[in-house]
Write a protein that holds these residues in place. Structure first.
Motif, PDB file in Angstrom:
ATOM      1  N   TYR A   1      24.585   8.976  46.436  1.00  0.00           N
ATOM      2  CA  TYR A   1      25.076  10.473  45.685  1.00  0.00           C
ATOM      3  C   TYR A   1      24.448  11.687  46.456  1.00  0.00           C
ATOM      4  O   TYR A   1      24.723  12.649  46.788  1.00  0.00           O
ATOM      5  N   ILE A   2      23.035  11.352  46.771  1.00  0.00           N
ATOM      6  CA  ILE A   2      22.214  12.109  47.453  1.00  0.00           C
ATOM      7  C   ILE A   2      22.680  12.463  48.811  1.00  0.00           C
ATOM      8  O   ILE A   2      22.836  13.589  49.374  1.00  0.00           O
ATOM      9  N   GLN A   3      23.236  11.480  49.426  1.00  0.00           N
ATOM     10  CA  GLN A   3      23.877  11.342  50.768  1.00  0.00           C
ATOM     11  C   GLN A   3      25.051  12.296  50.751  1.00  0.00           C
ATOM     12  O   GLN A   3      25.280  13.080  51.519  1.00  0.00           O
ATOM     13  N   TYR A   4      25.859  11.989  49.572  1.00  0.00           N
ATOM     14  CA  TYR A   4      27.204  12.789  49.464  1.00  0.00           C
ATOM     15  C   TYR A   4      26.770  14.174  49.502  1.00  0.00           C
ATOM     16  O   TYR A   4      27.551  15.242  49.987  1.00  0.00           O
ATOM     17  N   LEU A   5      25.829  14.593  48.523  1.00  0.00           N
ATOM     18  CA  LEU A   5      25.478  15.945  48.447  1.00  0.00           C
ATOM     19  C   LEU A   5      24.884  16.719  49.695  1.00  0.00           C
ATOM     20  O   LEU A   5      25.398  17.666  50.126  1.00  0.00           O
ATOM     21  N   THR A   6      24.194  15.923  50.277  1.00  0.00           N
ATOM     22  CA  THR A   6      23.845  16.412  51.773  1.00  0.00           C
ATOM     23  C   THR A   6      24.753  16.641  52.542  1.00  0.00           C
ATOM     24  O   THR A   6      24.829  17.649  53.283  1.00  0.00           O
ATOM     25  N   ASN A   7      25.972  15.923  52.624  1.00  0.00           N
ATOM     26  CA  ASN A   7      26.945  15.894  53.593  1.00  0.00           C
ATOM     27  C   ASN A   7      27.795  17.178  53.026  1.00  0.00           C
ATOM     28  O   ASN A   7      28.591  18.066  53.897  1.00  0.00           O
ATOM     29  N   LYS A   8      27.813  17.534  51.829  1.00  0.00           N
ATOM     30  CA  LYS A   8      28.509  18.861  51.219  1.00  0.00           C
ATOM     31  C   LYS A   8      27.623  20.126  51.375  1.00  0.00           C
ATOM     32  O   LYS A   8      28.135  21.069  51.268  1.00  0.00           O
ATOM     33  N   GLY A   9      26.390  20.035  52.227  1.00  0.00           N
ATOM     34  CA  GLY A   9      25.693  20.971  52.592  1.00  0.00           C
ATOM     35  C   GLY A   9      24.284  21.151  51.753  1.00  0.00           C
ATOM     36  O   GLY A   9      23.781  22.030  51.912  1.00  0.00           O
TER      37      GLY A   9
END
Length: 92
Positions: A12-20
């Motif tokens: 989830y943290i990686q997902y948010l990081t990918n979203k900026g």
């Protein structure tokens, strides 16, 4: 809102990081501490991250841990219950 149930906290943290959105090192420490301290599931931790970001407009570690504690005290077990709780408490 996305369904967090299938994400681990790291995913989830990686997902948010990918979203900026980028988490500082202290934020990651609060997330790890909060999950261990409250023995929360990934689903609840991800929900608390989401609610924290929506309410505070940034990651606030103290708010996040307090939210996880509130989930624990109120026997919140699912994302749906967590979001409902946030609305009932006028956080969102």
């Amino acid at each position: 809102m996305i369904k967090h149930k299938s994400f681990t906290v790291d995913e989830y943290i990686q997902y948010l990081t990918n979203k900026g959105f980028h988490f500082r090192e202290d934020a990651l420490g609060f997330i790890t501490f909060g999950q261990q301290y409250t023995k929360s599931t990934d689903e609840l931790v991800n929900s608390a991250i989401e609610i924290t970001l929506k309410v505070q407009k940034e990651f606030d570690g103290s708010f996040f841990v307090s939210l996880l504690e509130s989930f624990q005290e109120n026997n919140i077990k699912t994302r749906e219950e967590a979001v409902r709780f946030a609305y009932i408490k006028n956080l969102m």
